[in-house]
Design an enzyme around this catalytic site. Structure first.
Site, PDB file in Angstrom:
ATOM      1  N   GLN A   1       2.926  66.327  -7.261  1.00 23.79           N
ATOM      2  CA  GLN A   1       3.437  65.169  -7.976  1.00 23.79           C
ATOM      3  C   GLN A   1       4.934  65.090  -7.744  1.00 23.79           C
ATOM      4  O   GLN A   1       5.644  66.070  -7.910  1.00 23.79           O
ATOM      5  CB  GLN A   1       3.149  65.330  -9.463  1.00 23.79           C
ATOM      6  CG  GLN A   1       1.672  65.390  -9.761  1.00 23.79           C
ATOM      7  CD  GLN A   1       1.427  65.920 -11.146  1.00 23.79           C
ATOM      8  OE1 GLN A   1       2.021  65.461 -12.097  1.00 23.79           O
ATOM      9  NE2 GLN A   1       0.553  66.889 -11.247  1.00 23.79           N
TER      10      GLN A   1
ATOM     11  N   ARG B   1      -6.587  66.435 -18.199  1.00 23.51           N
ATOM     12  CA  ARG B   1      -6.008  66.534 -16.860  1.00 23.51           C
ATOM     13  C   ARG B   1      -6.300  67.888 -16.239  1.00 23.51           C
ATOM     14  O   ARG B   1      -6.922  68.741 -16.856  1.00 23.51           O
ATOM     15  CB  ARG B   1      -4.499  66.318 -16.901  1.00 23.51           C
ATOM     16  CG  ARG B   1      -3.768  67.195 -17.904  1.00 23.51           C
ATOM     17  CD  ARG B   1      -2.326  66.714 -18.017  1.00 23.51           C
ATOM     18  NE  ARG B   1      -1.730  67.034 -19.283  1.00 23.51           N
ATOM     19  CZ  ARG B   1      -0.913  68.073 -19.503  1.00 23.51           C
ATOM     20  NH1 ARG B   1      -0.626  68.887 -18.539  1.00 23.51           N
ATOM     21  NH2 ARG B   1      -0.410  68.276 -20.687  1.00 23.51           N
ATOM     22  N   ASP B   2      -5.828  68.044 -15.012  1.00 23.49           N
ATOM     23  CA  ASP B   2      -5.934  69.302 -14.275  1.00 23.49           C
ATOM     24  C   ASP B   2      -7.373  69.766 -14.058  1.00 23.49           C
ATOM     25  O   ASP B   2      -7.824  70.752 -14.628  1.00 23.49           O
ATOM     26  CB  ASP B   2      -5.155  70.421 -15.000  1.00 23.49           C
ATOM     27  CG  ASP B   2      -3.660  70.150 -15.054  1.00 23.49           C
ATOM     28  OD1 ASP B   2      -3.213  69.159 -14.412  1.00 23.49           O
ATOM     29  OD2 ASP B   2      -2.934  70.903 -15.708  1.00 23.49           O
TER      30      ASP B   2
ATOM     31  N   GLU C   1      -3.725  73.918 -19.244  1.00 21.83           N
ATOM     32  CA  GLU C   1      -3.193  73.369 -18.005  1.00 21.83           C
ATOM     33  C   GLU C   1      -3.728  74.135 -16.808  1.00 21.83           C
ATOM     34  O   GLU C   1      -3.941  75.341 -16.869  1.00 21.83           O
ATOM     35  CB  GLU C   1      -1.669  73.478 -18.013  1.00 21.83           C
ATOM     36  CG  GLU C   1      -1.033  72.655 -19.110  1.00 21.83           C
ATOM     37  CD  GLU C   1       0.465  72.599 -18.964  1.00 21.83           C
ATOM     38  OE1 GLU C   1       1.050  73.588 -18.512  1.00 21.83           O
ATOM     39  OE2 GLU C   1       1.033  71.556 -19.294  1.00 21.83           O
TER      40      GLU C   1
ATOM     41  N   ASP D   1       3.150  70.453 -10.521  1.00 22.65           N
ATOM     42  CA  ASP D   1       2.094  71.408 -10.188  1.00 22.65           C
ATOM     43  C   ASP D   1       1.647  71.227  -8.740  1.00 22.65           C
ATOM     44  O   ASP D   1       1.579  70.118  -8.251  1.00 22.65           O
ATOM     45  CB  ASP D   1       0.843  71.152 -11.043  1.00 22.65           C
ATOM     46  CG  ASP D   1       1.138  71.154 -12.525  1.00 22.65           C
ATOM     47  OD1 ASP D   1       2.284  71.415 -12.899  1.00 22.65           O
ATOM     48  OD2 ASP D   1       0.199  70.878 -13.285  1.00 22.65           O
TER      49      ASP D   1
END
Ligand SMILES: *[C@@H]1O[C@H](CO)[C@@H](O)[C@H](O)[C@H]1NC(C)=O
Ligand SMILES: *[C@@H]1O[C@H](CO)[C@@H](O)[C@H](O)[C@H]1NC(C)=O
Ligand SMILES: *[C@@H]1O[C@H](CO)[C@@H](O)[C@H](O)[C@H]1NC(C)=O
Ligand SMILES: *[C@@H]1O[C@H](CO)[C@@H](O)[C@H](O)[C@H]1NC(C)=O
Ligand SMILES: *[C@@H]1O[C@H](CO)[C@@H](O)[C@H](O)[C@H]1NC(C)=O
Length: 424
Positions: A42, A122-123, A177, A26
């Protein structure tokens, strides 16, 4: 401006344990700072696939078009980032390239709440400062078989408290996400900074879908991009007063191909030329494998164009069934990108390579009929083509795999296969 990065320092629980999601790159941390655009992503230095040891790599740009790589920002080294979490802060804020980064010793500052698996935490969005002066951030999550968000609040950006309520909760969705939450102006085309709250803005939450316009759930509905466009992220670009939405163009080939090529995932502007019916001409004197072109097609007899009820037809399907050799009045016309000389005369113009997703994309673009023109900005970069119709009203991103049209073998053509002529 550093709010964002401090946030990354807080949220690093992408702990790399999900081996199923193999192409995980991402775009993270897009931002504009002191004349430079930064992109962090990443990156797995050991493999083309997602895995342990992921680090924060980055690139920088002065114009969002031409990019250069910088040394990795953050590499796992501490117990708290051993599984790939990457917290950090810029060392020297006077350095526009933000070369040096350090990790905060009190990491992790947020951990998944009870009942939430580490993988499903996350995110984060960009943090914003509310009218009460406190910072807020929303993190994507999944719990009790529902996609959801977790809202946090902080006075000092270090000590974060979870809010008992979520902004939104949806049935039948997976982990949320790349959640996004940001204000948009309702009476101006300028972008607004993430902390702006006043009557002239309306907030967008990417996972919550409440369309302001008529929405039919078909391919003719308004979309951000009609092509290959995956987890997106936004940032406010203070240089141009706009909000830039950024996505990851994942692959269309197989994991085996990715391993062989050694990587996967990509991040994402002639005058007065008369194009008679059936003509094609080469745009020469350029490096056709890397192009930034804006082309304006003048359509002086627009009233001659065929009528089509756009509520009844699916543009993607039309483009798929009728390729650019099927003649209409106005069009098909356009650019033939990443072409080889011999391929110009071929019918159908997808890649010669096999075992690829060769989806044909198509979309409508709204134009002002009084202006009698349509613009198309196209960015070609070896393996990816970004097309922006009508000044970005319609976008199509495509991942391409040329077999012959590589580097100097690549050519760019403009063509018109309609019966009426157009001028570019
Ligand atoms: C910080 O960056 C500025 C601009 O690049 C540079 O002039 C200065 O020497 C740097 N300071 C340190 C402590 O490295
Ligand atoms: C963190 O913030 C909460 C809520 O404001 C407060 O109750 C708590 O004492 C703070 N903890 C620390 C270590 O500052
Ligand atoms: C937009 O609306 C806000 C609040 O109603 C007002 O203050 C502002 O001047 C307006 N801006 C424009 C460009 O019309
Ligand atoms: C790539 O993105 C598409 C959405 O555009 C998604 O359906 C597909 O699963 C993704 N493929 C991989 C290998 O991640
Ligand atoms: C234009 O039409 C001709 C004749 O049908 C076809 O051979 C050619 O491939 C078409 N051009 C493009 C760019 O599709």
């Amino acid at each position: 401006m550093f709010v964002w990065w401090q946030l990354i320092q807080l949220i690093c629980f992408d702990d790399g344990t999900t081996m199923a999601d193999i192409h995980y790159t991402d775009p993270n941390g897009p931002m504009y700072y002191n004349g430079v655009y930064h992109l962090f992503y990443q990156y797995n230095p050991h493999s083309a696939l997602f895995g342990y040891g992921m680090l924060w790599a980055r690139s920088a740009s002065y114009d969002l078009i031409n990019w250069f790589s910088l040394d990795h920002a953050l590499v796992p080294s501490e117990p708290f980032d051993a599984l790939g979490s990457k917290p950090g802060n810029p060392e020297n804020r006077s350095d526009p390239l933000l070369i040096e980064w350090s990790k905060y010793s009190r990491n992790p500052l947020m951990t998944p709440p009870n009942g939430v698996d580490g993988d499903n935490f996350r995110d984060p969005t960009t943090a914003w400062q509310g009218p009460d002066g406190t910072w807020k951030v929303v993190i994507g999550s999944y719990s009790n078989k529902r996609g959801t968000d977790i809202l946090y609040r902080s006075e000092d950006f270090v000590n974060w408290t979870m809010h008992p309520e979520t902004l939104y909760l949806a049935l039948e969705t997976d982990m949320w996400e790349c959640l996004d939450f940001f204000p948009v102006s309702i009476n101006s085309t300028n972008g607004v900074d993430t902390s702006v709250t006043n009557p002239s803005v309306r907030h967008v939450m990417k996972e919550k879908f409440l369309p302001d316009v008529d929405f039919k759930g078909t391919n003719s509905d308004l979309r951000i991009d009609y092509g290959k466009f995956y987890p997106s992220n936004t940032f406010f670009d203070g240089k141009k007063n706009r909000r830039v939405l950024w996505a990851w163009v994942n692959e269309s080939d197989s994991s085996e191909d990715d391993i062989q090529k050694g990587w996967s995932g990509l991040q994402v502007y002639i005058y007065g030329k008369h194009l008679e019916s059936g003509s094609v001409f080469e745009v020469s004197g350029i490096t056709a494998s890397q192009v930034d072109t804006e082309i304006i097609f003048e359509l002086p007899e627009l009233e001659e164009a065929e009528f089509m009820d756009t509520s009844l037809v699916d543009p993607q399907l039309i483009c798929d069934r009728q390729d650019s050799s099927v003649t209409g009045k106005y069009g098909p016309f356009g650019l033939l990108a990443l072409a080889t000389i011999c391929a110009v005369s071929r019918k159908g113009w997808s890649s010669l390579r096999n075992n690829l997703d060769k989806t044909t994309y198509g979309a409508f673009v709204d134009i002002d009929p009084h202006q009698e023109m349509v613009s198309l900005r196209t960015l070609i970069d070896h393996l990816i083509i970004g097309s922006f119709g009508g000044k970005g009203r319609t976008c199509i991103t495509a991942r391409v795999y040329p077999k012959l049209a590589i580097n100097n073998e690549a050519h760019l053509f403009a063509f018109n296969n309609g019966t009426l002529s157009v001028t570019i």
